[in-house]
Design a protein around this motif. Structure first.
Motif, mmCIF file in Angstrom:
data_model
loop_
_atom_site.group_PDB
_atom_site.id
_atom_site.type_symbol
_atom_site.label_atom_id
_atom_site.label_comp_id
_atom_site.label_asym_id
_atom_site.label_seq_id
_atom_site.Cartn_x
_atom_site.Cartn_y
_atom_site.Cartn_z
ATOM 1 N N LEU A 190 28.799 27.443 45.136
ATOM 2 C CA LEU A 190 28.375 28.254 43.869
ATOM 3 C C LEU A 190 27.202 29.314 44.512
ATOM 4 N N GLN A 191 27.615 30.275 43.643
ATOM 5 C CA GLN A 191 26.710 31.417 44.003
ATOM 6 C C GLN A 191 26.372 32.104 42.756
ATOM 7 N N LYS A 192 25.050 31.941 42.425
ATOM 8 C CA LYS A 192 24.568 32.149 41.096
ATOM 9 C C LYS A 192 25.256 31.498 39.766
ATOM 10 N N GLY A 193 25.584 30.392 40.120
ATOM 11 C CA GLY A 193 26.114 29.548 39.115
ATOM 12 C C GLY A 193 27.775 29.820 39.037
ATOM 13 N N GLN A 194 28.433 30.713 39.833
ATOM 14 C CA GLN A 194 29.889 31.160 39.862
ATOM 15 C C GLN A 194 30.277 30.513 41.102
ATOM 16 N N ILE A 195 31.601 30.368 40.814
ATOM 17 C CA ILE A 195 32.363 29.714 42.272
ATOM 18 C C ILE A 195 32.308 30.791 43.274
ATOM 19 N N ASP A 196 31.959 30.347 44.536
ATOM 20 C CA ASP A 196 32.070 31.304 45.669
ATOM 21 C C ASP A 196 33.389 31.039 46.272
ATOM 22 N N GLU A 197 34.135 31.902 45.847
ATOM 23 C CA GLU A 197 35.792 31.878 46.004
ATOM 24 C C GLU A 197 35.956 32.275 47.552
ATOM 25 N N ASN A 198 35.338 33.007 48.175
ATOM 26 C CA ASN A 198 35.510 33.484 49.521
ATOM 27 C C ASN A 198 34.927 32.070 50.352
ATOM 28 N N ARG A 199 33.851 31.460 50.018
ATOM 29 C CA ARG A 199 33.778 30.310 50.773
ATOM 30 C C ARG A 199 34.757 29.042 50.370
ATOM 31 N N LEU A 200 35.276 28.937 49.313
ATOM 32 C CA LEU A 200 35.865 27.939 48.785
ATOM 33 C C LEU A 200 37.408 28.024 49.702
ATOM 34 N N VAL A 201 38.069 29.072 49.885
ATOM 35 C CA VAL A 201 39.243 29.513 50.251
ATOM 36 C C VAL A 201 39.319 29.039 51.531
ATOM 37 N N ARG A 202 37.964 29.723 52.341
ATOM 38 C CA ARG A 202 38.016 29.512 53.902
ATOM 39 C C ARG A 202 37.975 28.293 54.163
ATOM 40 N N SER A 203 37.008 27.423 53.549
ATOM 41 C CA SER A 203 36.673 25.903 53.870
ATOM 42 C C SER A 203 37.974 25.218 53.641
ATOM 43 N N PHE A 204 38.778 25.420 52.818
ATOM 44 C CA PHE A 204 39.847 24.711 52.477
ATOM 45 C C PHE A 204 40.893 24.933 53.568
ATOM 46 N N VAL A 205 41.223 26.169 54.023
ATOM 47 C CA VAL A 205 42.098 26.410 55.073
ATOM 48 C C VAL A 205 41.542 25.956 56.278
ATOM 49 N N LYS A 206 40.333 25.986 56.488
ATOM 50 C CA LYS A 206 39.569 25.195 57.750
ATOM 51 C C LYS A 206 39.808 23.818 57.868
ATOM 52 N N ASP A 207 39.639 23.099 56.576
ATOM 53 C CA ASP A 207 39.936 21.624 56.585
ATOM 54 C C ASP A 207 41.391 21.468 56.763
ATOM 55 N N ILE A 208 42.259 22.045 56.411
ATOM 56 C CA ILE A 208 43.526 22.009 56.788
ATOM 57 C C ILE A 208 43.922 22.068 58.280
ATOM 58 N N ARG A 209 43.331 23.297 58.810
ATOM 59 C CA ARG A 209 43.584 23.236 60.196
ATOM 60 C C ARG A 209 42.906 22.275 61.100
ATOM 61 N N GLU A 210 41.846 21.466 60.573
ATOM 62 C CA GLU A 210 41.075 20.578 61.241
ATOM 63 C C GLU A 210 41.528 19.368 60.963
ATOM 64 N N ASP A 211 42.618 19.089 60.337
ATOM 65 C CA ASP A 211 43.359 17.781 60.064
ATOM 66 C C ASP A 211 42.481 17.119 58.996
ATOM 67 N N LYS A 212 41.597 17.605 58.219
ATOM 68 C CA LYS A 212 40.675 16.867 57.355
ATOM 69 C C LYS A 212 41.767 16.010 56.097
ATOM 70 N N LEU A 213 42.639 16.707 56.118
ATOM 71 C CA LEU A 213 43.705 15.828 55.199
ATOM 72 C C LEU A 213 44.720 15.022 55.771
ATOM 73 N N GLY A 214 44.341 14.869 56.941
ATOM 74 C CA GLY A 214 45.227 13.755 57.812
ATOM 75 C C GLY A 214 46.316 14.615 58.474
ATOM 76 N N PRO A 215 47.046 14.035 59.282
ATOM 77 C CA PRO A 215 48.178 14.497 59.939
ATOM 78 C C PRO A 215 49.496 15.085 58.803
ATOM 79 N N LEU A 216 49.599 16.285 58.715
ATOM 80 C CA LEU A 216 50.643 16.591 57.827
ATOM 81 C C LEU A 216 51.769 17.328 58.476
ATOM 82 N N THR A 217 52.989 17.271 57.795
ATOM 83 C CA THR A 217 54.202 18.169 58.504
ATOM 84 C C THR A 217 54.606 18.873 57.269
ATOM 85 N N TRP A 218 54.693 20.238 57.316
ATOM 86 C CA TRP A 218 54.935 20.885 56.315
ATOM 87 C C TRP A 218 56.233 21.449 55.731
#
Ligand code: GTP
Ligand code: MG
Length: 284
Positions: A250-278
Motif C-alpha cells: 500500500l502507498q498512502k492507503g492506496q494499493i501500490d499496483e506497480n509493486r503488486l504486479v511486479r511481485s506477483f510475476v516474480k513469484d511465478i518466475r521463482e516458482d512460489k506457486l509451485g511447479p506449473l505447466t501453462w
C-alpha cells in the motif's frame, strides 16, 4: 486496465544470429532444440522448422524442476508420437552426458553407418543448440562441459554470437543466441514467453502479464492462489488486490499496483506457486 498490446521483439542481433545459424547448419550433423518444459508449445520456434530443414533433431524440454511432472510426461509422449526424440531435463542438476551421447548416436545412426561402410573412423558428432531466449542453451552446454564455457544469466539475450564447445571426442556443440520470430499470431504465446522470461521486461506490460497469470490460475487451478496467499478468490483484479492488501503493498492507503504486479510475476518466475505447466498438448 490497459489494452492488450501486441508483443513484438526481434532485435538486430537475432537477424544476424538467424543468418549465422543458416550458414553453420551444413557443419552440423543434428540439431538440439531446447524448449521450456513449462510452455513446450509457446517456446517452439516456428522459424526453426524452416531453418533446420531435414537435419535430425533432438528436443530437450528444459527446466523440468519448474514444470508439472505429469504435464511433462504428457508432452514427452505427445512429441514422441510425432516421431521426435525427447529428453526432459533439469539442465543445472541432472547428469545427462551419457544419455545425450546415446541419443546422438541413435539420431545419427545413418551417418555413422555410412562412415563405417566407407571405412572412415567415426568423428565427433556435431550439434547446433537452438532455442528461443532464456531456455537454458548455454546452461546445457556448461553442465556438459563441467565448466563455464558459455555465459548464462536469467534474462533473455545473453548469448550474442555463435560459439563451438568441444565436449569430448564424441560430441561437439555449437551454442547460439536465442532467436524469436518477428510476430506472434497468437497473443497468448507472447504473454507466456514474457511471463516466463524469454522477452525482456522493458518491452512488455507487466500488469498485463500479472492479470493473465492470475486469470489463468483462477480458471485452471482454482484454490491455488487462496492457499498460497491466504486470500479470497474473486475476479482476477480483485484477487490481485486481495494479495496486495494481505502483503501490505500500500502507498498512502492506496494499493501500490506497480509493486503488486511486479511481485506477483516474480513469484511465478521463482516458482512460489509451485511447479506449473501453462499449456498441455492438443489432445489433452
Ligand atoms: N531451474 C532451472 N533453471 C534453469 C535450467 N536451465 C537454465 N536455467 C536458468 O535459466 C536462465 C537462462 O539460462 P541460459 O543458459 O543463459 O539461457 P540461454 O538459452 O543460453 O539464453 P540466451 O543466451 O539469452 O538465449 C539461467 O538463470 C539458468 O540458470 C533448468 O533446467 N532449471
Ligand atoms: Mg545463451
Amino acid at each position: 486496465m490497459s489494452n492488450q498490446k501486441q508483443i513484438q521483439w526481434f532485435p538486430g542481433h537475432m537477424t544476424k544470429a538467424k543468418r549465422q545459424m543458416e550458414e553453420n547448419l551444413k557443419k552440423v550433423d543434428f540439431v538440439i532444440e531446447i524448449r521450456d518444459a513449462r510452455i513446450p508449445f509457446s517456446s517452439k520456434n516456428p522459424m526453426l522448422e524452416n531453418l533446420i530443414q531435414n537435419k535430425p533433431r533432438l528436443i530437450i524440454l528444459s527446466k523440468r524442476d519448474k514444470a508439472d511432472p505429469k504435464a511433462s510426461d504428457l508432452w514427452k509422449k505427445a512429441l514422441e508420437k510425432e516421431n521426435c526424440t525427447v529428453l526432459t531435463l533439469d539442465l543445472i542438476h541432472d547428469s545427462y552426458f551419457k544419455v545425450l551421447v546415446e541419443k546422438a548416436n541413435e539420431i545419427c545412426s545413418a551417418l555413422i553407418e555410412k562412415q563405417k561402410r566407407r571405412g572412415i573412423r567415426p568423428r565427433a558428432l556435431r550439434a547446433m543448440v537452438c532455442g528461443i531466449p532464456n531456455v537454458g542453451k548455454s546452461t546445457f552446454i556448461n553442465t556438459l562441459a563441467k565448466r563455464k564455457a558459455a555465459m548464462t544469466a536469467d534474462r533473455p539475450g545473453v548469448t550474442k554470437s555463435l560459439q563451438w564447445i568441444k565436449l569430448s571426442s564424441s560430441l561437439e556443440l555449437l551454442d547460439t543466441p536465442g532467436v524469436l520470430w518477428p510476430k506472434f499470431d497468437d497473443q497468448d504465446i507472447g504473454i507466456r514467453l514474457a511471463l516466463l522470461g524469454s522477452i525482456r521486461d522493458e518491452v512488455v506490460n507487466i500488469e498485463e502479464l500479472a492479470m493473465y497469470a492470475c486469470k489463468w490460475c483462477l480458471d485452471t487451478k482454482p484454490g491455488l492462489l487462496a492457499s498460497i496467499y491466504q486470500v479470497d478468490e474473486t475476479t482476477p483484479w480483485q484477487t490481485l488486490e486481495n494479495i496486495a492488501r494481505k502483503r501490505g503493498y500500500l502507498q498512502k492507503g492506496q494499493i501500490d499496483e506497480n509493486r503488486l504486479v511486479r511481485s506477483f510475476v516474480k513469484d511465478i518466475r521463482e516458482d512460489k506457486l509451485g511447479p506449473l505447466t501453462w499449456e498441455l498438448p492438443d489432445d489433452q
